[in-house]
Design an enzyme around this catalytic site. Structure first.
Site, short mmCIF file in Angstrom:
data_model
loop_
_atom_site.label_atom_id
_atom_site.label_comp_id
_atom_site.label_asym_id
_atom_site.label_seq_id
_atom_site.Cartn_x
_atom_site.Cartn_y
_atom_site.Cartn_z
N GLY A 4 -20.70 44.13 19.10
CA GLY A 4 -20.72 45.17 18.08
C GLY A 4 -19.33 45.57 17.64
O GLY A 4 -19.08 46.71 17.25
N LEU A 5 -18.41 44.61 17.71
CA LEU A 5 -17.09 44.83 17.16
C LEU A 5 -16.34 45.99 17.80
O LEU A 5 -15.79 46.86 17.12
CB LEU A 5 -17.15 45.01 15.62
CG LEU A 5 -17.69 43.79 14.87
CD1 LEU A 5 -18.02 44.14 13.43
CD2 LEU A 5 -16.71 42.63 14.91
N SER A 33 -12.03 34.20 16.41
CA SER A 33 -12.02 35.65 16.63
C SER A 33 -13.05 36.08 17.66
O SER A 33 -14.20 35.64 17.65
CB SER A 33 -12.30 36.36 15.30
OG SER A 33 -12.30 37.74 15.49
N GLY A 60 -22.24 28.93 20.63
CA GLY A 60 -22.19 27.87 21.63
C GLY A 60 -22.97 26.63 21.21
O GLY A 60 -23.44 26.54 20.08
N ASN A 64 -14.17 39.07 7.64
CA ASN A 64 -15.50 38.85 8.23
C ASN A 64 -16.54 39.61 7.44
O ASN A 64 -16.60 40.84 7.47
CB ASN A 64 -15.47 39.34 9.69
CG ASN A 64 -16.82 39.21 10.38
OD1 ASN A 64 -17.73 38.58 9.84
ND2 ASN A 64 -16.95 39.80 11.55
N CYS A 121 -20.74 39.75 10.40
CA CYS A 121 -21.16 40.12 11.75
C CYS A 121 -22.60 40.60 11.77
O CYS A 121 -22.95 41.55 11.08
CB CYS A 121 -20.27 41.20 12.33
SG CYS A 121 -20.80 41.66 13.97
N THR A 136 -22.11 34.01 14.28
CA THR A 136 -23.26 33.81 15.18
C THR A 136 -24.61 33.96 14.47
O THR A 136 -24.71 34.62 13.43
CB THR A 136 -23.19 34.83 16.34
OG1 THR A 136 -23.10 36.13 15.77
CG2 THR A 136 -21.99 34.57 17.22
C1 LIG Z 1 -18.01 37.46 22.43
C2 LIG Z 1 -17.83 37.13 20.98
C3 LIG Z 1 -17.15 38.01 20.12
C4 LIG Z 1 -16.98 37.69 18.77
N1 LIG Z 1 -16.28 38.57 17.96
C5 LIG Z 1 -16.06 38.22 16.65
C6 LIG Z 1 -15.28 39.06 15.78
O1 LIG Z 1 -14.75 40.09 16.18
N2 LIG Z 1 -15.14 38.69 14.49
C7 LIG Z 1 -15.69 37.52 13.99
O2 LIG Z 1 -15.52 37.21 12.81
N3 LIG Z 1 -16.41 36.70 14.80
C8 LIG Z 1 -16.60 37.01 16.10
N4 LIG Z 1 -17.31 36.16 16.91
C9 LIG Z 1 -17.87 34.90 16.36
C10 LIG Z 1 -16.97 33.70 16.68
O3 LIG Z 1 -15.67 33.86 16.14
C11 LIG Z 1 -17.60 32.39 16.13
O4 LIG Z 1 -17.76 32.52 14.73
C12 LIG Z 1 -18.98 32.11 16.74
O5 LIG Z 1 -19.01 32.44 18.11
C13 LIG Z 1 -19.42 30.64 16.57
O6 LIG Z 1 -18.51 29.74 17.19
P1 LIG Z 1 -18.72 29.19 18.71
O7 LIG Z 1 -20.12 28.66 18.80
O8 LIG Z 1 -17.67 28.14 18.87
O9 LIG Z 1 -18.51 30.35 19.60
C14 LIG Z 1 -17.50 36.47 18.26
C15 LIG Z 1 -18.18 35.59 19.13
C16 LIG Z 1 -18.34 35.89 20.47
C17 LIG Z 1 -19.07 34.91 21.36
#
Ligand SMILES: Cc1cc2nc3c(=O)[nH]c(=O)nc-3n(C[C@H](O)[C@H](O)[C@H](O)COP(=O)(O)O)c2cc1C
Length: 310
Positions: free
Chosen positions: A79-80, A28, A224, A134, A137, A200
């Site tokens: 911030g969603l 997401s 990341g 979720n 956040c 995150t």
């Molecule tokens: C730009 C961005 C927007 C995100 N938006 C959401 C979101 O709307 N809902 C959610 O549950 N997680 C959101 N996440 C978290 C990611 O889905 C994921 O849990 C997190 O980035 C860790 O995985 P990664 O290291 O592979 O990115 C967002 C992450 C990023 C970088």
């Protein structure tokens, strides 16, 4: 009969009632609504798509700058900013009708009532395979953090949402807690079909020339490669604690990372930040997992889950 040569290992995985053709899901917030990526890869090949989180009421997101690149990850403070329920159903959902993969809806609320109302609204909507709730956040001031960090609150919230939907319910956990395994257990006891982790990590960056924060609101969420070893540890701890499937994520950039998560107990993985670097990462990881199974003479991905030797 011993299988000596495997051409087409079985990559299918079940998460609750959702049948994934392979264990690779796009996370997401990092894959738009899928259509943005259609020029780069065949969306039909993905295990599932999880679009940006959906809320009941419109949210404009946070003031810019919202993204800052660090040495080994990105710091975001979106911030969603997102579509609301009706907008999504009317304008985004029809597009998914032509995509032959699972659509899992990521949603969040500011109150228990908002969570349950959203879950109820998606229940029975054609084209939706399941829900990812979720509770994690770090960027919303109300709701998010309070919901994620207290096992009793998580239990109550998940119980309430469980009663509002028959769809497969995945609870997405925050890493910003003292004991993530305890939170996962509460989600399981509340009726979750699976848990996904991690979202995150709360983090910050500052500019030494301006002496100001790099993000609009000082603190954002780090994702990341930087977070992978911590996310892996958390997925391992949670996998040993719950009996429902665990979906692992956090810094998966390549096949080897995904396999590490599966070895410590993840039934499926999500690719997030990597999509922003190489939009074909998910497809490459699917191919890579397949090759790994062939090389290791494993007929099914199921065999790999939790094979970590300690
Ligand atoms: C730009 C961005 C927007 C995100 N938006 C959401 C979101 O709307 N809902 C959610 O549950 N997680 C959101 N996440 C978290 C990611 O889905 C994921 O849990 C997190 O980035 C860790 O995985 P990664 O290291 O592979 O990115 C967002 C992450 C990023 C970088």
């Amino acid at each position: 009969m011993t299988v000596n040569f495997i051409r087409n290992p079985d990559l299918t995985i079940n998460i609750g009632k959702i049948k994934l053709k392979n264990p690779v899901i796009v996370a997401s917030g990092t894959f738009g609504f899928g259509e943005e990526y259609e020029d780069f890869l065949n969306l039909n090949h993905l295990g599932a798509i999880i679009p940006k989180g959906i809320s009941l009421k419109p949210m404009v997101g946070n003031p810019p700058p919202r993204i800052f690149e660090t040495e080994s990850g990105i710091l975001n403070f979106i911030g969603l900013q997102n579509p609301v329920l009706q907008d999504f159903i009317k304008n985004k959902l029809p597009h998914f009708k032509n995509i032959k993969t699972n659509l899992i809806i990521n949603f969040f609320g500011n109150t228990q009532k908002e969570y349950t109302e959203l879950a109820r609204c998606f229940d029975g909507v054609p084209g939706i395979s399941g829900l990812e709730m979720n509770i994690s956040c770090p960027n919303v001031e109300r709701g998010g953090m309070a919901f994620c960090s207290e096992p009793k609150i998580v239990y109550r919230l998940v119980c309430a949402v469980r009663k509002s939907t028959k769809l497969t319910l995945i609870v997405k956990l925050s890493p910003n807690v003292t004991d993530i395994a305890a939170i996962a257990k509460s989600a399981e006891e509340g009726g979750a079909d699976a848990v996904s982790l991690v979202n995150t990590f709360k983090a910050m960056a500052i500019n030494i020339r301006s002496r100001k924060p790099e993000l609009g609101n000082i603190i954002g969420g780090l994702s990341g490669p930087a977070i992978k070893p911590i996310a892996l540890r958390m997925v391992w701890e949670v996998s040993q604690t719950v009996n429902i499937p665990v979906i692992g994520m956090g810094g998966i950039m390549k096949t080897e990372d995904a396999i590490e998560f599966i070895l410590v107990g993840a039934s499926a993985v999500q690719i997030g930040t990597a999509n922003l670097v190489n939009p074909r990462t998910a497809i490459e990881v699917i191919q890579g997992i397949k090759h790994y199974l062939i090389q290791n003479k494993m007929p099914r991905i199921q065999k790999l889950i939790g094979l970590f030797k300690n």
